[in-house]
Write a protein that holds these residues in place. Structure first.
Motif, PDB file in Angstrom:
ATOM      1  N   THR A 193       0.829  -1.220   0.000  1.00  0.00           N
ATOM      2  CA  THR A 193       0.000   0.000   0.000  1.00  0.00           C
ATOM      3  C   THR A 193       0.858   1.263   0.000  1.00  0.00           C
ATOM      4  O   THR A 193       0.446   2.290  -0.525  1.00  0.00           O
ATOM      5  CB  THR A 193      -0.967   0.011   1.201  1.00  0.00           C
ATOM      6  N   PHE A 194       2.069   1.173   0.578  1.00  0.00           N
ATOM      7  CA  PHE A 194       2.980   2.310   0.459  1.00  0.00           C
ATOM      8  C   PHE A 194       3.370   2.527  -0.996  1.00  0.00           C
ATOM      9  O   PHE A 194       3.364   3.656  -1.498  1.00  0.00           O
ATOM     10  CB  PHE A 194       4.249   2.096   1.289  1.00  0.00           C
ATOM     11  N   ILE A 195       3.707   1.454  -1.679  1.00  0.00           N
ATOM     12  CA  ILE A 195       4.095   1.549  -3.090  1.00  0.00           C
ATOM     13  C   ILE A 195       2.946   2.119  -3.917  1.00  0.00           C
ATOM     14  O   ILE A 195       3.141   2.979  -4.787  1.00  0.00           O
ATOM     15  CB  ILE A 195       4.537   0.170  -3.621  1.00  0.00           C
ATOM     16  N   ASP A 196       1.728   1.677  -3.637  1.00  0.00           N
ATOM     17  CA  ASP A 196       0.559   2.205  -4.350  1.00  0.00           C
ATOM     18  C   ASP A 196       0.404   3.711  -4.146  1.00  0.00           C
ATOM     19  O   ASP A 196      -0.083   4.415  -5.033  1.00  0.00           O
ATOM     20  CB  ASP A 196      -0.719   1.495  -3.877  1.00  0.00           C
ATOM     21  N   SER A 197       0.828   4.200  -2.974  1.00  0.00           N
ATOM     22  CA  SER A 197       0.673   5.634  -2.685  1.00  0.00           C
ATOM     23  C   SER A 197       1.560   6.507  -3.561  1.00  0.00           C
ATOM     24  O   SER A 197       1.348   7.714  -3.663  1.00  0.00           O
ATOM     25  CB  SER A 197       0.986   5.911  -1.206  1.00  0.00           C
ATOM     26  N   LEU A 198       2.569   5.910  -4.200  1.00  0.00           N
ATOM     27  CA  LEU A 198       3.457   6.654  -5.087  1.00  0.00           C
ATOM     28  C   LEU A 198       2.933   6.743  -6.518  1.00  0.00           C
ATOM     29  O   LEU A 198       3.515   7.411  -7.354  1.00  0.00           O
ATOM     30  CB  LEU A 198       4.846   6.011  -5.104  1.00  0.00           C
TER      31      LEU A 198
END
Length: 296
Positions: free
Chosen positions: A285-290
């Protein structure tokens, strides 16, 4: 737990810890200048990523606080120096006057120096074993020094007003931006006592995130809103820097961003296969936030 929930729950706790480490002892304005830049509204991406790795492994987050704070101090020092007239010559950072505008050029330089040296003091405190501390101190020195961030910054300066290839640009940003992000995940893995194959994969994830983060930053400099970003846009073009949008065009730069993010997620899933208890959601989900998929 997804990254947004984790970030919301942990940010204030870490922020209070990191800011309270600077005590007024010098009898000068230097501590004020250090705190001014630390309190300028940063997202704490690097320390929160380190802590997210610990959370994914189910470890005590407080173990990572001193190292996470040291990492943020080094990042902040680099921003102070980046903004100086001899470097990027920026007047704003996160919507506030930069350190040399708020104070003076000499105070800004010293505030950066003080944050850098304080970072290595912080690396010695806490309950980690001496062996882990030495490992992390050495790796942070490499990541932030001439082999890493500083070397990347110099290469970035050398590349101004020169036409770089994509490979040359990626080499610059792998050091300038990527190495501190790599340290975030490396340190999280070391503190969490990750197995060697997973630690290698964490570093691979970090490299892909670092590249994606720089592509995203380049794109925001072209299509972003200055008020939302807290700094002027179009700065890269004014400095004659090679960027991903300049070399690839906007659409291909957006596509490359998506490719790197998908590759990062695929690598995170490999860690889960090695360690089934690893909570991959927090990193996915961190990666998706980028992502900037909504740009169209």
């Amino acid at each position: 737990m997804n990254f947004q929930e984790f970030y919301h729950n942990q940010f204030d706790r870490f922020e209070k810890y990191a800011l309270n480490l600077i005590e007024p002892k010098s009898g000068t304005v230097i501590e004020e200048a250090m705190l001014y830049s630390l309190m300028a509204g940063g997202k704490r991406l690097r320390p929160m990523l380190l802590l997210a790795v610990l959370k994914a492994y189910g470890k005590n987050l407080r173990q990572g606080y001193p190292v996470a704070a040291a990492l943020e101090y080094i990042h902040t020092y680099s921003l102070i120096h980046d903004d100086l007239p001899a470097m990027d010559n920026d007047d704003l950072r996160r919507g506030k006057p930069t350190s040399h505008i708020k104070y003076s050029e000499s105070t800004a330089i010293l505030a950066g120096d003080a944050l850098l040296t304080k970072a290595f003091d912080l690396m010695t405190i806490g309950e980690l074993s001496a062996e882990k501390k030495v490992t992390l101190i050495r790796e942070l020195a490499i990541c932030s020094g001439y082999e890493g961030m500083i070397g990347g910054q110099q290469a970035d300066i050398d590349g101004e007003n020169n036409s770089l290839t994509i490979d040359e640009l990626e080499s610059i940003h792998a050091r300038k931006t990527g190495e501190l992000l790599r340290f975030s995940m490396f340190a999280g893995g070391v503190i969490a006592e990750s197995d060697k194959p997973s630690l290698i994969l964490l570093e691979e994830v970090a490299r892909k995130i670092g590249l994606a983060y720089q592509i995203r930053d380049d794109l925001l400099d072209v299509v972003g809103d200055a008020k939302e970003l807290g700094k002027a846009t179009g700065a890269d073009n004014k400095l004659g820097k090679s960027t991903y949008p300049a070399l690839l065009g906007l659409e291909q730069a957006f596509e490359k961003l998506s490719v790197e993010l998908e590759a990062a997620k695929a690598t995170v899933r490999k860690i889960s296969k090695i360690t089934p208890s690893f909570d991959e959601e927090i990193l996915l989900t961190f990666i998706d936030s980028l992502s900037m998929d909504t740009h169209k």
